[in-house]
Scaffold this motif. Structure first.
Motif, mmCIF file in Angstrom:
data_model
loop_
_atom_site.group_PDB
_atom_site.id
_atom_site.type_symbol
_atom_site.label_atom_id
_atom_site.label_comp_id
_atom_site.label_asym_id
_atom_site.label_seq_id
_atom_site.Cartn_x
_atom_site.Cartn_y
_atom_site.Cartn_z
ATOM 1 N N GLY A 55 0.784 -1.217 0.000
ATOM 2 C CA GLY A 55 0.000 0.000 0.000
ATOM 3 C C GLY A 55 0.821 1.274 0.000
ATOM 4 O O GLY A 55 0.311 2.346 0.338
ATOM 5 N N GLU A 56 2.093 1.176 -0.368
ATOM 6 C CA GLU A 56 2.912 2.381 -0.461
ATOM 7 C C GLU A 56 2.403 3.247 -1.622
ATOM 8 O O GLU A 56 1.706 2.773 -2.517
ATOM 9 C CB GLU A 56 4.387 2.022 -0.707
ATOM 10 C CG GLU A 56 5.043 1.209 0.396
ATOM 11 C CD GLU A 56 5.339 2.028 1.643
ATOM 12 O OE1 GLU A 56 5.266 3.284 1.572
ATOM 13 O OE2 GLU A 56 5.664 1.425 2.677
ATOM 14 N N ALA A 57 2.756 4.531 -1.586
ATOM 15 C CA ALA A 57 2.340 5.441 -2.651
ATOM 16 C C ALA A 57 2.822 4.912 -4.003
ATOM 17 O O ALA A 57 3.950 4.425 -4.107
ATOM 18 C CB ALA A 57 2.912 6.827 -2.400
ATOM 19 N N PRO A 58 2.005 4.993 -5.035
ATOM 20 C CA PRO A 58 2.409 4.476 -6.354
ATOM 21 C C PRO A 58 3.751 5.043 -6.837
ATOM 22 O O PRO A 58 4.566 4.309 -7.399
ATOM 23 C CB PRO A 58 1.258 4.916 -7.266
ATOM 24 C CG PRO A 58 0.080 4.984 -6.353
ATOM 25 C CD PRO A 58 0.610 5.484 -5.053
ATOM 26 N N ALA A 59 3.990 6.344 -6.612
ATOM 27 C CA ALA A 59 5.258 6.945 -7.057
ATOM 28 C C ALA A 59 6.441 6.319 -6.340
ATOM 29 O O ALA A 59 7.504 6.109 -6.928
ATOM 30 C CB ALA A 59 5.229 8.457 -6.817
ATOM 31 N N VAL A 60 6.247 6.010 -5.045
ATOM 32 C CA VAL A 60 7.313 5.370 -4.266
ATOM 33 C C VAL A 60 7.579 3.969 -4.804
ATOM 34 O O VAL A 60 8.737 3.568 -4.997
ATOM 35 C CB VAL A 60 6.934 5.319 -2.771
ATOM 36 C CG1 VAL A 60 7.918 4.438 -1.995
ATOM 37 C CG2 VAL A 60 6.901 6.723 -2.185
ATOM 38 N N ALA A 61 6.520 3.211 -5.056
ATOM 39 C CA ALA A 61 6.681 1.842 -5.551
ATOM 40 C C ALA A 61 7.422 1.823 -6.885
ATOM 41 O O ALA A 61 8.348 1.025 -7.090
ATOM 42 C CB ALA A 61 5.314 1.179 -5.693
ATOM 43 N N VAL A 62 7.045 2.708 -7.791
ATOM 44 C CA VAL A 62 7.697 2.759 -9.101
ATOM 45 C C VAL A 62 9.172 3.133 -8.955
ATOM 46 O O VAL A 62 10.044 2.581 -9.630
ATOM 47 C CB VAL A 62 6.973 3.770 -10.019
ATOM 48 C CG1 VAL A 62 7.790 4.042 -11.274
ATOM 49 C CG2 VAL A 62 5.597 3.236 -10.397
ATOM 50 N N ALA A 63 9.463 4.073 -8.052
ATOM 51 C CA ALA A 63 10.843 4.526 -7.875
ATOM 52 C C ALA A 63 11.757 3.417 -7.377
ATOM 53 O O ALA A 63 12.954 3.420 -7.668
ATOM 54 C CB ALA A 63 10.883 5.713 -6.914
ATOM 55 N N LEU A 64 11.221 2.453 -6.626
ATOM 56 C CA LEU A 64 12.052 1.353 -6.123
ATOM 57 C C LEU A 64 12.611 0.512 -7.267
ATOM 58 O O LEU A 64 13.667 -0.111 -7.124
ATOM 59 C CB LEU A 64 11.241 0.452 -5.183
ATOM 60 C CG LEU A 64 10.629 1.106 -3.939
ATOM 61 C CD1 LEU A 64 10.117 0.043 -2.984
ATOM 62 C CD2 LEU A 64 11.636 2.001 -3.245
ATOM 63 N N ASP A 65 11.912 0.494 -8.374
ATOM 64 C CA ASP A 65 12.384 -0.213 -9.567
ATOM 65 C C ASP A 65 13.267 0.701 -10.406
ATOM 66 O O ASP A 65 14.354 0.327 -10.863
ATOM 67 C CB ASP A 65 11.175 -0.680 -10.375
ATOM 68 C CG ASP A 65 11.547 -1.550 -11.566
ATOM 69 O OD1 ASP A 65 12.748 -1.824 -11.764
ATOM 70 O OD2 ASP A 65 10.632 -1.958 -12.306
ATOM 71 N N GLU A 66 12.830 1.953 -10.564
ATOM 72 C CA GLU A 66 13.529 2.867 -11.469
ATOM 73 C C GLU A 66 14.875 3.354 -10.931
ATOM 74 O O GLU A 66 15.685 3.873 -11.704
ATOM 75 C CB GLU A 66 12.640 4.070 -11.768
ATOM 76 C CG GLU A 66 11.424 3.738 -12.610
ATOM 77 C CD GLU A 66 10.637 4.965 -13.001
ATOM 78 O OE1 GLU A 66 9.954 4.922 -14.041
ATOM 79 O OE2 GLU A 66 10.703 5.978 -12.260
ATOM 80 N N VAL A 67 15.120 3.200 -9.644
ATOM 81 C CA VAL A 67 16.397 3.650 -9.082
ATOM 82 C C VAL A 67 17.588 2.989 -9.781
ATOM 83 O O VAL A 67 18.671 3.556 -9.845
ATOM 84 C CB VAL A 67 16.449 3.374 -7.555
ATOM 85 C CG1 VAL A 67 16.400 1.880 -7.279
ATOM 86 C CG2 VAL A 67 17.704 3.968 -6.933
#
Length: 696
Positions: free
Chosen positions: A422-434
């Protein structure tokens, strides 16, 4: 072939090669044999590097049957020492003649500026190519790049795999050679199961056709294309399209001699697992090609390439389905187990994972990156709280079971687990994009938060590793710092983020562990990054003069990659203008004049002292354009600013044609120098265009 040329065939048969070695060894062997022929002066035509799991082969067309005859000249002793005062040959002359296999009377004289010398001239008859081939083959094999060699049987020689047969032919004739204890012949071997009997080759030209008849496709490109088309067709036949990874295709191509494409299925219940995990299982463990539907969703199907044409394909498919099930079950188990705990609950485990002994744990690194990301959030138009949260969670998936089993899924699984938590969508995406860009041709992160994390993560790594004295040296780069620097630079430039690189690295250095003088490494680190930037532009086709034109006007303590990029591209645009060559030459001339001047020009131009029409016209043209140019520079519109400055070409040319800068009147001279200095500064506010090619 004609009587003068023949087709050369060399085949080395062995146990199955490591799949990652086949292509490189095949290409290197072909290059080495062709190079050996060329060094010997033996002409040839097309070279084909052939190979399959059990063989390396080279086929070369139109190989000359013998070396050409070669004229030679061998110089001996000077005539002054070759004959005595009476003209009789000395021991020096006789010894030289004897070494040449002739008499002294057969020797000739060579006249040079240094004196006269005895010489022996003659023609060396070319050797037959078949006599040369054994040495060429042995040299080629001994120089193949094989990191780990092995012995077999009672052999003292070593190779990548045990050798079982050797073919060396010129047209229909066998060339005798012994390689790794095996004598050459004209018999190859077919497919291990479909054609285990020897394959007698009547002619070197027959090789590929004869091997195809023995169920072996020796042409690597033909075999790869056969697999590619077969996998694509099978994907369409089962209602989808195959996911074809180029590296996997190459690996499969190196594993099979007679590819047969088959498809199987697996339990649809496994599709609840993230598709990347299923694909990693299929591609990495089983070398299967996954299948997606028209919408890109993974289907419960897979495509495999067998190395045998079975009479009962259903049994082969059933065997593959039986093998893939436990692999997918493992992935499903890891998925379920990992989801039982949130990423937040696993954060503490990062404290037990060492990033680098002097730089602390992954938990320490995560906090440093979180602080840095929060500080720069506004530069990326992102929320500081989300930046901190994403940085704190970015490494947590490394302690999950899925990533422990499939390291290539780091970041990807973080995104899935964060979404499940349930983390913020932007946070979830950033975990991959880092992690983007992951490789040279990869795209940068698509989201601003992802780019922020990618930049902060790399800045921390670069400053930390430089601080402990582990900067790359030569070809060694164990921490992949070159790749990290390129990723950081690309993220800033392509993401259009105006960030001062030097300030960023100072901020990252300030967060490194106490006791490390990281600040002292910022300057060499900026220079390191600039070299990477130079390399990026070189690879993109920009000339070195463009980089130098910008580099020379930007202080090391204020390098903003995005601004640097805009200036360089502006120089590229300017260089294509008709006026560019003339103005580049003028700026070179101005630089030289100002350097040689005995006085320091005034800061301002005195318009009243401009008496010549050409200098008044130049001054007027400059002042008319100055406000617009300055405004464009302030906006970062450097291409437009240089385009306006390009309009000065005619008044600049007229000035140099009609005005004597170094006037006898010191005041006039100083004012003209001030005018040129003013012109130079207008260009230097963007770049040093004197570094560009001029019209001369």
């Amino acid at each position: 072939m004609s009587d003068e040329t023949a087709t050369l065939l060399f085949e080395l048969g062995m146990e199955e090669l490591p799949p990652g070695a086949l292509d490189d060894l095949s290409d290197r062997l072909a290059t080495a044999i062709a190079g050996g022929l060329e060094r010997a002066g033996v002409e040839h035509a097309a070279v084909r590097a052939l190979g399959a799991p059990r063989r390396l082969a080279v086929q070369i067309e139109a190989v000359a049957r013998r070396q050409p005859d070669r004229d030679f000249e061998r110089r001996g002793p000077a005539r002054s020492v070759a004959f005595d005062d009476n003209g009789a040959p000395t021991r020096a002359a006789e010894g030289f003649a004897r070494s040449c296999g002739v008499t002294v009377d057969d020797l000739q004289t060579l006249e040079t500026d240094e004196g006269a010398w005895l010489v022996h001239r003659g023609t060396e008859t070319g050797r037959d190519t078949r006599e040369l081939l054994p040495g060429i083959i042995e040299h080629a094999l001994s120089h193949l790049p094989i990191p780990k060699r092995m012995r077999w049987g009672d052999q003292s020689s070593e190779f990548v795999r045990p050798v079982h047969w050797v073919v060396l032919m010129l047209d229909e004739a066998v060339v005798p050679v012994t390689v790794f204890g095996v004598n050459s012949g004209h018999e190859s071997r077919g497919h291990r199961f479909h054609h285990p009997a020897p394959v007698a080759l009547k002619h070197a030209d027959d090789y590929t056709a004869a091997m195809r008849g023995a169920h072996v496709l020796v042409d690597r490109a033909e075999r790869r294309n056969h697999i590619l088309e077969g996998v694509r067709a099978e994907g369409e036949a089962i209602g989808g399209h195959a996911v074809i990874d180029a590296e996997l295709l190459d690996e499969v191509n190196a594993l099979v001699e007679w590819p047969v494409v088959l498809s199987g299925s697996f339990d649809e219940a496994f599709l609840r697992v993230p598709p990347e995990a299923l694909i990693s299982s299929m591609e990495g463990h089983q070398r299967y090609f996954p299948v997606r539907d028209a919408n890109g969703h993974l289907l419960p199907r897979f495509i495999t390439v067998a190395n045998i044409e079975s009479r009962d394909p259903a049994r082969v498919i059933a065997g593959n389905e039986r093998v893939i099930r436990p692999r997918l079950a493992d992935a499903a188990f890891f998925w379920d187990q990992d989801r039982a705990r949130t990423l937040e609950s696993r954060r503490s485990a990062l404290g037990q994972v060492v990033f680098q002994k002097q730089l602390g744990s992954l938990a320490d690194k995560s906090e440093r990156v979180a602080d840095l990301a929060a500080r720069y959030a506004d530069r990326f138009e992102t929320d500081a709280g989300q930046a901190r949260r994403a940085a704190q969670l970015a490494k947590v998936d490394l302690v999950t079971e899925m990533v422990d089993e499939f390291p290539e899924l780091q970041g990807i699984m973080g995104r899935y687990y964060a979404t499940e938590d349930g983390e913020a969508p932007a946070v979830a995406v950033a975990l991959d994009e880092v992690y983007q860009p992951r490789f040279a041709a990869d795209a940068i992160a698509a989201s601003p938060l992802g780019r922020l994390l990618a930049v902060a993560e790399r800045a921390d790594t670069l400053t930390g590793i430089f601080a402990i004295g582990k900067a790359p040296t030569g070809a060694k780069d164990p921490f992949a710092l070159r790749r990290a620097a390129v990723g950081l630079l690309r993220s800033l430039i392509e993401g259009q983020h105006p960030v001062d690189l030097t300030a960023l690295l100072h901020d990252a250095a300030a967060r490194q562990p106490a006791g490390l003088d990281a600040e002292a490494q910022v300057k060499p680190l900026v220079e390191f990054c600039l070299e990477r930037l130079r390399g990026l532009y070189h690879e993109a086709g920009y000339g070195a003069e463009l980089f130098e034109a910008v580099r020379s006007v930007r202080p090391l303590d204020a390098i903003e990659p995005l601004d640097f990029d805009r200036r360089l591209r502006a120089c590229h645009d300017f260089a294509r203008l008709p006026a560019a060559g003339s103005l580049a030459g003028a700026n070179k001339r101005i630089r030289n004049i100002l350097r040689k001047a005995d006085c320091t020009p005034p800061a301002e131009v005195d318009a009243e002292r401009l008496t010549e029409p050409a200098e008044r016209a130049l001054y007027t043209a400059m002042e008319e354009r100055a406000p617009a140019v300055e405004a464009l520079i302030a906006e970062g519109a450097y291409s437009e600013a240089l385009a306006r400055l390009a309009e000065l070409r005619e008044p600049v040319d007229r000035f140099f044609d009609g005005v004597m800068v170094m006037s006898d009147d010191p005041a006039v001279q100083a004012n003209r120098l001030a005018l040129l200095q003013r012109l130079q500064h207008m260009f230097l506010a963007i770049a040093d265009v004197s570094a560009l090619p001029d019209s001369g």
